[in-house]
Each structure stands twice: as C-alpha cells, then as structure tokens.
Design an enzyme around this catalytic site. Structure first.
Site, PDB file in Angstrom:
ATOM      1  N   ARG A 124      27.062   6.137 -14.005  1.00  0.00           N
ATOM      2  CA  ARG A 124      27.384   4.701 -14.005  1.00  0.00           C
ATOM      3  C   ARG A 124      28.871   4.483 -13.739  1.00  0.00           C
ATOM      4  NH1 ARG A 124      25.366   1.216 -19.028  1.00  0.00           N
ATOM      5  NH2 ARG A 124      27.090   2.260 -20.064  1.00  0.00           N
ATOM      6  N   LYS A 226      30.377  -1.588 -15.342  1.00  0.00           N
ATOM      7  CA  LYS A 226      31.056  -1.758 -16.631  1.00  0.00           C
ATOM      8  C   LYS A 226      32.565  -1.910 -16.417  1.00  0.00           C
ATOM      9  CE  LYS A 226      29.825  -0.278 -21.268  1.00  0.00           C
ATOM     10  NZ  LYS A 226      29.400  -1.590 -21.723  1.00  0.00           N
ATOM     11  N   GLU A 262      21.919 -11.397 -20.067  1.00  0.00           N
ATOM     12  CA  GLU A 262      22.122 -10.433 -21.143  1.00  0.00           C
ATOM     13  C   GLU A 262      22.984 -11.059 -22.228  1.00  0.00           C
ATOM     14  OE1 GLU A 262      24.426  -7.523 -18.467  1.00  0.00           O
ATOM     15  OE2 GLU A 262      25.312  -7.180 -20.432  1.00  0.00           O
TER      16      GLU A 262
HETATM   17  C1  COI Z   1      28.483  -0.350 -25.671  1.00  0.00           C
HETATM   18  O1  COI Z   1      27.381  -0.680 -26.117  1.00  0.00           O
HETATM   19  O2  COI Z   1      28.834   0.842 -25.663  1.00  0.00           O
HETATM   20  C2  COI Z   1      29.389  -1.319 -25.099  1.00  0.00           C
HETATM   21  O3  COI Z   1      30.166  -0.937 -24.294  1.00  0.00           O
HETATM   22  C3  COI Z   1      29.394  -2.718 -25.543  1.00  0.00           C
HETATM   23  C4  COI Z   1      30.743  -3.112 -26.067  1.00  0.00           C
HETATM   24  C5  COI Z   1      30.845  -4.596 -26.085  1.00  0.00           C
HETATM   25  C6  COI Z   1      30.997  -2.541 -27.426  1.00  0.00           C
END
Ligand code: COI
Length: 379
Positions: A124, A226, A262
C-alpha cells in the site's frame, strides 16, 4: 523499569548486527550473546498496561533510511527514538508530500511476537508513493524495518490481552524544494508505541455522526492512498462531532452526498440478514488491510459480502453496523445520526461483528489457526 544494560542483552540477541553493533563493542556483544542465562528479553517496560489508550508512549528505538532522487533507499538502521531534523523547505512540510502506515505487533500467550500482514502495508505504501511521486522502500525493506523496530522495542509490546505495539511507518519528502515539485530526498522511518483501544470509551459501541457538509475525499484525489494530507482536513468535522458527544464521523461521497464512504479512522460495514455490505474502493476510500481480512473471514463463515455503492438510507434498515481498521480493529456501532435522525442498532451477544472480531484477533495473537498465512512470527 528494567536496567538498560540488561535490556541490551536482549537486543544483542535480537539484532546483533544492527542495534548491537551501534551500542556495544564486538567483544561486549559476543559476551552478551554467550551469556544466555543472564538474558532478560522477556522484561516489560514500566507501563500501566491496564490503562492503555491510543496515546503516544515514547519507546526506545526507531528505524530510519534515506534515499535521494531516483535512487533506491539505502540500508536503514535503528537509532534511539528522538526528534528528526528537517530543512524548513522539506517537501513534506511545505507541500504535504508524505504517507503513513499503521500495523501492529502482538504478543501471544507463549511469548511469541507476531506481525499481521506487514507486506500488505508495504504494498500500500508503494501504491501511495507512486500516486504522490515519491520513491518507496522495497517490500522486503519495509517488512524488515517493521520487524527490527518491533523487536528492538520488545519490552513495550503489551502483555497478552492488554493491547499491542502500534508501528507507524512514515514515508516523507525530506529534501528541500521551493517550487511545487517532488522533493529531492525521501526518508522512510518507523516508530512504535504501545496502544490499547483507539476510542476513549474502550470497546463501547460507537455513536457515529454522518457529515454532509465536509467531505474526506473527492474523485480523482488521493483518498484511496494513505497520504498524510487526507487526515488534517477531517479534524474540523471530528472536533465538531466529538463536541456533540459522538465517537467519530462517517463521510458521504462528495458528488451525490448520498453514498457512505468511510469513517475518519476506519472503514465501515453494514449487516442485513446474511449479507454484509461495504462501500467499494473507487479511489475515495482507503483500501484497509483489516477491511480486506474481514471480508475474507466473513466469506469463509458463509456470509455474502458485497463491495458496492451503499446509500446512506440503507443505514436505517441495517441489522448491524461495524467499522474496521488497524488502530480500531473491529468496532461495533451502536447508533448513527443523520440529518437529526438517530438510528440505534442491536448490541450485546451474538453480533456478527463480535464473531468476526474474535476470529481476527484470535488469528493475530496466534490463538486461532492461521489458514490464510497472514501472521508473521518474528521471534
Ligand atoms: C490505522 O488504523 O492504523 C490508522 O492509520 C488510522 C489512524 C487515524 C490512527
């Protein structure tokens, strides 16, 4: 807190070539390796393990590797956890050229340490890096960095059942750049923190607020990767919702304002009879690794799982709603509020979300046979 030199004995065994070489002379490292009876690898850090939330706890080590424009990442290394020096003109500071990942290390009942599908995070990150015009580490380097960071910080991995060590890989444009272009240097960094439940009310069912003014992502944007730039823009919506007592925000698509996408920190699923539905990933929704794993587990239980556009009205008719994410794991939703109307869902025993949660966590901590080959034992 354990004595640091005793802890280093553990490290000397875990990663002599990396940490040991930096901290100890070769002779001292050999002496430590040979002094097996003194080995205190299982010691824990001084943490209140019963009250872990999702706050940052400073751990011992972090991993860092760099690469300059058009070159592969150099061999990275562990160093003491600490601040990072950046040019004021770094691409990440000025233009948000950065990606992050989240993955966890778990301690099994027998003391073994497991990672969950870390290669999926690596892939990813590579896809995100391509979208953001960044160089990225190889899958092997990424997984190796995560393993090294977890093992070096082993004493911070919570006891079984108390939480996990959250590992945060970052890929950031650290080279200086004034005009809008890709940075001339990238840094790949992994740090770690022990964590418990993501939401402040622990495992209590979530109360979500459907946001129809602010959007998380738009078609053609970077909502599917991300990128760090996806997160600050939702802070306003989160703080508004939290101020009204909600746990988090559920976003709608920005074109029709009709389809759910989401939650700020996780993906969403609806259960209706034997059918589990979740929004399809069309570039505006993060391709969650927990999302993907839960889809596989649910199908194996015999549920029909549909990835498709899910209209917000369907929330009114759902039997159950739950969310998934690395930080969140699988969280049951107790209510959703949309345009002033609050829908409540059944909670308690017998929920599909709880069955899926128990199976996922059982696999992650080595209690349930991992027929999928997802778990990496890093001892
Ligand atoms: C995760 O679930 O690892 C994330 O990156 C979400 C984040 C907002 C803590």
């Amino acid at each position: 807190m354990i004595h640091r030199s005793l802890y280093l004995r553990g490290l000397a065994k875990a990663s002599l070539s990396k940490v040991g070489a930096r901290c100890l002379t070769a002779q001292a490292a050999t002496a430590l390796r040979d002094s097996e009876p003194m080995f205190r690898y299982e010691e824990y850090a001084d943490v209140d393990w019963n009250n872990l939330g999702f706050g940052l706890t400073r751990t011992d080590y972090m991993y860092m590797a760099k690469c300059s424009e058009n070159n592969a990442f150099q061999h990275g290394r562990l160093s003491d956890y600490g601040n990072v020096e950046l040019s004021p003109a770094a691409g990440v500071l000025n233009y948000g050229q950065g990606l992050f990942e989240g993955t966890k290390a778990y301690r099994g009942d027998d003391g073994r340490i497991f990672l969950f599908r870390p290669e999926q995070n690596a892939i990813r990150m590579q896809i995100g890096a391509e979208r953001m015009c960044m160089q990225s580490p190889s899958v092997q380097q990424f997984v190796d960095a995560v393993k090294q960071t977890a093992l070096a910080n082993k004493r911070w991995i919570p006891p079984p059942g108390k939480g996990s060590l959250y590992l945060r890989p970052l890929l950031i444009g650290t080279g200086p750049i004034l005009g809008l272009s890709p940075a001339p240097e990238y840094t790949f960094l992994v740090y770690a923190s022990p964590v418990g439940n993501y939401f402040k009310d622990g495992m209590a069912p979530l109360n979500l607020y459907v946001e129809d003014e602010f959007h998380r992502a738009t078609r053609g944007g970077a909502g599917g990767v991300k990128s760090i730039s996806n997160y600050a823009p939702v802070l306003k919506a989160i703080s508004k919702a939290k101020g009204q007592g909600f746990s988090d925000v559920l976003y709608l698509d920005s074109v029709h304002k009709k389809y759910i996408e989401e939650v700020s920190s996780c993906n969403i699923f609806l259960v209706k009879g034997n059918v589990i539905s979740t929004p399809e990933t069309v570039g505006t929704i993060l391709e969650g690794i927990t999302r993907k794993s839960i889809i596989d587990i649910a199908r194996d239980y015999g549920y029909k799982v549909e990835e498709r556009p899910v209209a917000v009205d369907e929330l009114l008719r759902a039997d159950e709603v739950f969310t998934t994410g690395t930080a969140v794991s699988v969280a049951t939703v107790g209510s959703i509020t949309y345009k002033g109307q609050r829908v409540e869902y059944k909670i308690g025993d017998g929920l599909v979300s709880q069955k899926l949660y128990k199976t996922l966590v059982g696999i992650q901590v080595g209690k349930i046979e991992d027929k999928y080959n997802w778990v990496v034992d890093i001892n």
